[in-house]
Design an enzyme around this catalytic site. Structure first.
Site, PDB file in Angstrom:
ATOM      1  N   GLY A  37       0.836  -1.205   0.000  1.00 28.39           N
ATOM      2  CA  GLY A  37       0.000   0.000   0.000  1.00 28.39           C
ATOM      3  C   GLY A  37       0.864   1.245   0.000  1.00 28.39           C
ATOM      4  N   VAL A  58      -1.099  -6.540  10.857  1.00 31.32           N
ATOM      5  CA  VAL A  58      -2.201  -7.312  11.446  1.00 31.32           C
ATOM      6  C   VAL A  58      -1.753  -8.658  12.015  1.00 31.32           C
ATOM      7  CG1 VAL A  58      -4.026  -6.214  10.073  1.00 31.32           C
ATOM      8  CG2 VAL A  58      -2.913  -8.307   9.222  1.00 31.32           C
ATOM      9  N   LEU A  72      -8.996  -6.551   4.731  1.00 31.69           N
ATOM     10  CA  LEU A  72      -8.422  -6.641   3.381  1.00 31.69           C
ATOM     11  C   LEU A  72      -6.909  -6.806   3.394  1.00 31.69           C
ATOM     12  CD1 LEU A  72     -11.264  -5.409   2.729  1.00 31.69           C
ATOM     13  CD2 LEU A  72     -10.167  -4.054   0.958  1.00 31.69           C
ATOM     14  N   LYS A  90       1.148 -15.923   7.443  1.00 27.26           N
ATOM     15  CA  LYS A  90       0.922 -15.276   8.743  1.00 27.26           C
ATOM     16  C   LYS A  90      -0.107 -14.155   8.624  1.00 27.26           C
ATOM     17  CE  LYS A  90       5.399 -15.811  11.041  1.00 27.26           C
ATOM     18  NZ  LYS A  90       6.584 -15.057  11.471  1.00 27.26           N
ATOM     19  N   ARG A 105     -14.544  -9.137  20.760  1.00 27.90           N
ATOM     20  CA  ARG A 105     -14.521  -8.261  21.941  1.00 27.90           C
ATOM     21  C   ARG A 105     -15.440  -7.058  21.764  1.00 27.90           C
ATOM     22  NH1 ARG A 105     -12.042  -3.735  23.121  1.00 27.90           N
ATOM     23  NH2 ARG A 105     -10.588  -3.802  21.381  1.00 27.90           N
ATOM     24  N   TYR A 144      -0.955 -18.121  -0.450  1.00 36.12           N
ATOM     25  CA  TYR A 144      -2.090 -17.212  -0.611  1.00 36.12           C
ATOM     26  C   TYR A 144      -3.412 -17.999  -0.608  1.00 36.12           C
ATOM     27  CZ  TYR A 144      -4.914 -13.469  -2.785  1.00 36.12           C
ATOM     28  OH  TYR A 144      -5.864 -12.513  -3.070  1.00 36.12           O
ATOM     29  N   LYS A 148      -5.980 -18.008   2.503  1.00 36.78           N
ATOM     30  CA  LYS A 148      -7.339 -17.466   2.366  1.00 36.78           C
ATOM     31  C   LYS A 148      -8.392 -18.515   2.720  1.00 36.78           C
ATOM     32  CE  LYS A 148      -6.731 -13.192   0.669  1.00 36.78           C
ATOM     33  NZ  LYS A 148      -7.272 -11.986   1.315  1.00 36.78           N
ATOM     34  N   TYR A 158     -15.421 -18.943  14.147  1.00 35.09           N
ATOM     35  CA  TYR A 158     -15.704 -17.870  15.127  1.00 35.09           C
ATOM     36  C   TYR A 158     -17.199 -17.552  15.141  1.00 35.09           C
ATOM     37  CZ  TYR A 158     -11.280 -16.371  17.147  1.00 35.09           C
ATOM     38  OH  TYR A 158     -10.143 -16.316  17.890  1.00 35.09           O
ATOM     39  N   THR A 174      -9.840  -7.907  -9.966  1.00 30.86           N
ATOM     40  CA  THR A 174     -10.323  -6.526  -9.964  1.00 30.86           C
ATOM     41  C   THR A 174      -9.176  -5.592 -10.343  1.00 30.86           C
ATOM     42  OG1 THR A 174     -11.980  -7.084  -8.312  1.00 30.86           O
ATOM     43  CG2 THR A 174     -11.379  -4.766  -8.474  1.00 30.86           C
TER      44      THR A 174
HETATM   45  P1  NAD Z   1      -3.012  -4.608  -2.429  1.00 25.45           P
HETATM   46  O1  NAD Z   1      -1.757  -5.403  -2.347  1.00 25.45           O
HETATM   47  O2  NAD Z   1      -3.033  -3.372  -3.255  1.00 25.45           O
HETATM   48  O3  NAD Z   1      -3.512  -4.205  -0.974  1.00 25.45           O
HETATM   49  C1  NAD Z   1      -3.246  -4.948   0.178  1.00 25.45           C
HETATM   50  C2  NAD Z   1      -2.978  -3.987   1.319  1.00 25.45           C
HETATM   51  O4  NAD Z   1      -2.745  -4.727   2.512  1.00 25.45           O
HETATM   52  C3  NAD Z   1      -1.744  -3.113   1.086  1.00 25.45           C
HETATM   53  O5  NAD Z   1      -2.031  -1.784   1.431  1.00 25.45           O
HETATM   54  C4  NAD Z   1      -0.713  -3.725   2.029  1.00 25.45           C
HETATM   55  O6  NAD Z   1       0.279  -2.805   2.436  1.00 25.45           O
HETATM   56  C5  NAD Z   1      -1.591  -4.203   3.164  1.00 25.45           C
HETATM   57  N1  NAD Z   1      -0.989  -5.286   3.954  1.00 25.45           N
HETATM   58  C6  NAD Z   1      -0.395  -6.418   3.511  1.00 25.45           C
HETATM   59  N2  NAD Z   1       0.017  -7.178   4.542  1.00 25.45           N
HETATM   60  C7  NAD Z   1      -0.329  -6.508   5.682  1.00 25.45           C
HETATM   61  C8  NAD Z   1      -0.168  -6.777   7.054  1.00 25.45           C
HETATM   62  N3  NAD Z   1       0.425  -7.892   7.482  1.00 25.45           N
HETATM   63  N4  NAD Z   1      -0.628  -5.862   7.939  1.00 25.45           N
HETATM   64  C9  NAD Z   1      -1.226  -4.721   7.527  1.00 25.45           C
HETATM   65  N5  NAD Z   1      -1.411  -4.421   6.232  1.00 25.45           N
HETATM   66  C10 NAD Z   1      -0.967  -5.304   5.311  1.00 25.45           C
HETATM   67  O7  NAD Z   1      -4.141  -5.629  -2.927  1.00 25.45           O
HETATM   68  P2  NAD Z   1      -5.668  -5.376  -3.336  1.00 25.45           P
HETATM   69  O8  NAD Z   1      -5.828  -5.789  -4.735  1.00 25.45           O
HETATM   70  O9  NAD Z   1      -6.140  -4.057  -2.896  1.00 25.45           O
HETATM   71  O10 NAD Z   1      -6.375  -6.510  -2.449  1.00 25.45           O
HETATM   72  C11 NAD Z   1      -7.047  -6.221  -1.240  1.00 25.45           C
HETATM   73  C12 NAD Z   1      -7.642  -7.506  -0.691  1.00 25.45           C
HETATM   74  O11 NAD Z   1      -8.552  -8.059  -1.620  1.00 25.45           O
HETATM   75  C13 NAD Z   1      -6.600  -8.577  -0.378  1.00 25.45           C
HETATM   76  O12 NAD Z   1      -6.964  -9.250   0.804  1.00 25.45           O
HETATM   77  C14 NAD Z   1      -6.715  -9.504  -1.557  1.00 25.45           C
HETATM   78  O13 NAD Z   1      -6.340 -10.803  -1.225  1.00 25.45           O
HETATM   79  C15 NAD Z   1      -8.193  -9.394  -1.895  1.00 25.45           C
HETATM   80  N6  NAD Z   1      -8.435  -9.736  -3.300  1.00 25.45           N
HETATM   81  C16 NAD Z   1      -8.100  -8.874  -4.303  1.00 25.45           C
HETATM   82  C17 NAD Z   1      -8.305  -9.245  -5.614  1.00 25.45           C
HETATM   83  C18 NAD Z   1      -7.981  -8.327  -6.776  1.00 25.45           C
HETATM   84  O14 NAD Z   1      -8.151  -8.719  -7.918  1.00 25.45           O
HETATM   85  N7  NAD Z   1      -7.546  -7.118  -6.579  1.00 25.45           N
HETATM   86  C19 NAD Z   1      -8.868 -10.484  -5.920  1.00 25.45           C
HETATM   87  C20 NAD Z   1      -9.169 -11.344  -4.874  1.00 25.45           C
HETATM   88  C21 NAD Z   1      -8.980 -10.959  -3.568  1.00 25.45           C
HETATM   89  N1  UDP Z   2      -7.224  -9.667  19.758  1.00 30.40           N
HETATM   90  C1  UDP Z   2      -6.937  -8.433  19.166  1.00 30.40           C
HETATM   91  N2  UDP Z   2      -7.697  -7.348  19.517  1.00 30.40           N
HETATM   92  C2  UDP Z   2      -8.728  -7.429  20.393  1.00 30.40           C
HETATM   93  C3  UDP Z   2      -9.044  -8.690  20.955  1.00 30.40           C
HETATM   94  C4  UDP Z   2      -8.280  -9.791  20.606  1.00 30.40           C
HETATM   95  O1  UDP Z   2      -6.023  -8.307  18.349  1.00 30.40           O
HETATM   96  O2  UDP Z   2      -9.363  -6.402  20.633  1.00 30.40           O
HETATM   97  C5  UDP Z   2      -6.406 -10.832  19.388  1.00 30.40           C
HETATM   98  C6  UDP Z   2      -5.898 -11.612  20.587  1.00 30.40           C
HETATM   99  O3  UDP Z   2      -4.683 -11.056  21.033  1.00 30.40           O
HETATM  100  C7  UDP Z   2      -5.698 -13.003  20.007  1.00 30.40           C
HETATM  101  C8  UDP Z   2      -6.714 -13.071  18.865  1.00 30.40           C
HETATM  102  O4  UDP Z   2      -7.207 -11.741  18.677  1.00 30.40           O
HETATM  103  O5  UDP Z   2      -4.394 -13.122  19.438  1.00 30.40           O
HETATM  104  C9  UDP Z   2      -7.847 -14.001  19.091  1.00 30.40           C
HETATM  105  O6  UDP Z   2      -8.556 -13.582  20.231  1.00 30.40           O
HETATM  106  P1  UDP Z   2      -9.474 -14.557  21.066  1.00 30.40           P
HETATM  107  O7  UDP Z   2     -10.118 -13.747  22.139  1.00 30.40           O
HETATM  108  O8  UDP Z   2     -10.343 -15.324  20.125  1.00 30.40           O
HETATM  109  O9  UDP Z   2      -8.492 -15.649  21.618  1.00 30.40           O
HETATM  110  P2  UDP Z   2      -7.355 -15.645  22.748  1.00 30.40           P
HETATM  111  O10 UDP Z   2      -7.112 -14.225  23.183  1.00 30.40           O
HETATM  112  O11 UDP Z   2      -7.925 -16.513  23.793  1.00 30.40           O
HETATM  113  O12 UDP Z   2      -6.195 -16.252  22.038  1.00 30.40           O
END
Ligand code: NAD
Ligand code: UDP
Ligand code: UDP
Length: 313
Positions: A37, A58, A72, A90, A105, A144, A148, A158, A174
Site C-alpha cells: 500500500g 495485522v 483486506l 501469517k 470483543r 495465498y 485465504k 468464530y 479486480t
Molecule cells: P493490495 O496489495 O493493493 O492491498 C493490500 C494492502 O494490505 C496493502 O495496502 C498492504 O500494504 C496491506 N498489507 C499487507 N500485509 C499486511 C499486514 N500484514 N498488515 C497490515 N497491512 C498489510 O491488494 P488489493 O488488490 O487491494 O487486495 C485487497 C484484498 O482483496 C486482499 O486481501 C486480496 O487478497 C483481496 N483480493 C483482491 C483481488 C484483486 O483482484 N484485486 C482479488 C481477490 C482478492
Molecule cells: N485480539 C486483538 N484485539 C482485540 C481482541 C483480541 O487483536 O481487541 C487478538 C488476541 O490477542 C488473540 C486473537 O485476537 O491473538 C484471538 O482472540 P481470542 O479472544 O479469540 O483468543 P485468545 O485471546 O484466547 O487467544
C-alpha cells in the site's frame, strides 16, 4: 455514526473502500503496514476529520473500538505474495485471528476479503460458491490460496463457536486506479508496458481466461454485503465478462494506440486456466451486479497509469 476499521486500507481496493465509506458519512480507521500500500493512495482523505491512518501489521494484536471491520490486509499480486510466502500465510491466518478477536470483543460485524483463488484451478465453470475447489497445498500459490481458505474456516468457526457476525466475499480479478506501477498483476503490467512501448509479456499462450471487475463496481458490492442482514456468505463478487489474456493484451494495445509487440514468457506453475464468477447469489441476496465493461473500465485505468509513467514514479 458507524466506525469502520479497514485493514489494508492504503492498498488498491482498500483506498477506494475508505473513500466510499467516508462519502457515506462514516468514520474510517485505515490500518496498513504499507507492504504493497501507499500513503499516496489515501493522501487526499487525510484532511477529513472522520479519517485516520494507523501503521500496524495485522500479524500483531490490535486494540481499537469499531462497529464494522473490513479485513483486506494481504498482498494480492502473485509477485508480492510470493516474495515472502511465510509472511503471507501469517498475514492471512494471524491477521484473520486477530481481527476476529477484535470483532468478538467489540461485537463488530467483520467482513473477510476472500478470493476466487479458493477455487484454485477450477474444474467447475463458471465458479459457484458451493464448489469446494481444486487447490495445490504445496505450490507457489499455496501461501495465498490456502491462507485465504483457512481464513474462511476461521471466520465460520468464530461465527459458530463465538457468535461473531461474519461476512465473506470472494473477489475475482479486480483492476483500476491506485494499483502500483510495479504491482505485477496482468492489467497493470500490460498497461504500463503498452504506455512505455515495451513488449507486452503474455505468460504461456495467452489462452487462459480471467474475468475483470472494475474497482468501483466491486466496492459497491463489498458495502452491499456488509450492509446485508442475515447472510454470512460466501458470495462471489466479480464481473462475469470472461476474456483470454491475449484478448486483454489486444484491448490494451488498441486503447493506448501502442506500438508494443506481444511476446511470450513461460507460464508460471499452477496458473489457473480459466476463471469466471457465477454471480447468481450476489444478484439474489444483494441485488448487486457490475455495470462497467472491461472496455469502459480500462479507460480511467490507463489514464491513471499514463500519469504515473509520465511522472516516472
Ligand atoms: P493490495 O496489495 O493493493 O492491498 C493490500 C494492502 O494490505 C496493502 O495496502 C498492504 O500494504 C496491506 N498489507 C499487507 N500485509 C499486511 C499486514 N500484514 N498488515 C497490515 N497491512 C498489510 O491488494 P488489493 O488488490 O487491494 O487486495 C485487497 C484484498 O482483496 C486482499 O486481501 C486480496 O487478497 C483481496 N483480493 C483482491 C483481488 C484483486 O483482484 N484485486 C482479488 C481477490 C482478492
Ligand atoms: N485480539 C486483538 N484485539 C482485540 C481482541 C483480541 O487483536 O481487541 C487478538 C488476541 O490477542 C488473540 C486473537 O485476537 O491473538 C484471538 O482472540 P481470542 O479472544 O479469540 O483468543 P485468545 O485471546 O484466547 O487467544
Ligand atoms: N499474466 C500475463 N502476463 C503478465 C502478468 C500476468 O500473461 O505480465 C497472466 C497470468 O499468467 C495469469 C493472468 O495473466 O494467467 C492473471 O494474472 P494475475 O497475476 O493478474 O492474477 P491471477 O489471477 O493469476 O492471480
Amino acid at each position: 455514526m458507524l466506525t469502520n476499521i479497514v485493514t489494508g486500507g492504503a492498498g488498491f481496493i482498500g483506498s477506494h473502500l475508505c473513500e466510499a465509506l467516508l462519502n457515506r458519512g462514516e468514520e474510517v480507521l485505515c490500518i496498513d503496514n504499507f507492504f504493497t500500500g501507499r500513503k499516496k493512495n489515501v493522501q487526499h482523505l487525510l484532511d477529513n476529520p472522520r479519517f485516520e491512518v494507523i501503521r500496524h501489521d495485522v500479524i500483531n494484536p490490535l486494540e481499537l473500538e469499531a462497529d464494522r471491520i473490513y479485513n483486506l490486509a494481504c498482498p494480492a499480486s502473485p509477485v508480492h505474495y510470493q516474495f515472502d510466502p511465510v509472511r503471507t500465510v501469517k498475514t492471512n491466518v494471524m491477521g484473520a485471528l486477530n481481527m476476529l478477536g477484535l470483532a468478538m470483543r467489540t461485537k463488530a460485524r467483520i467482513l473477510q476479503a476472500s478470493t476466487s483463488e479458493v477455487y484454485g484451478d477450477p474444474e467447475v465453470h463458471p465458479q459457484v460458491e458451493t464448489y469446494w475447489g481444486n487447490v495445490n497445498c504445496v505450490g507457489p500459490r499455496s501461501c495465498y490460496d490456502e491462507g485465504k481458505r483457512v481464513a474462511e474456516t476461521l471466520f465460520f468457526d468464530y461465527n459458530k463457536q463465538n457468535g461473531v457476525d461474519i461476512r465473506i466475499i470472494r473477489i475475482f480479478n479486480t483492476y483500476g486506479p491506485n494499483m502500483l506501477l510495479n504491482d505485477g498483476r496482468v492489467v497493470s503490467n500490460f498497461a504500463v508496458q503498452a504506455l512505455r512501448g515495451e513488449p507486452i509479456t503474455i505468460y504461456g499462450e495467452g489462452n487462459q481466461t480471467r474475468s475483470f471487475c472494475y474497482v468501483s463496481d466491486l466496492v459497491r458490492g463489498i458495502i452491499a454485503m456488509m450492509d446485508c442482514e442475515d447472510f454470512n456468505g460466501p458470495v462471489n463478487l466479480g464481473n462475469p465478462g470472461e476474456f483470454t489474456i491475449r484478448e486483454l493484451a489486444e484491448k490494451v494495445i488498441a486503447q493506448t494506440g501502442s506500438k508494443s509487440e506481444i511476446v511470450k514468457r513461460p507460464l508460471p506453475e499452477n496458473d489457473p486456466t480459466r476463471r469466471q464468477p457465477d454471480i447468481t447469489v450476489a444478484k439474489a441476496k444483494l441485488g448487486w451486479e457490475p455495470t462497467i465493461s472491461l472496455d469502459e473500465g480500462l479507460k480511467p485505468t490507463i489514464e491513471y497509469f499514463a500519469k504515473l509513467v509520465k511522472e516516472g514514479v
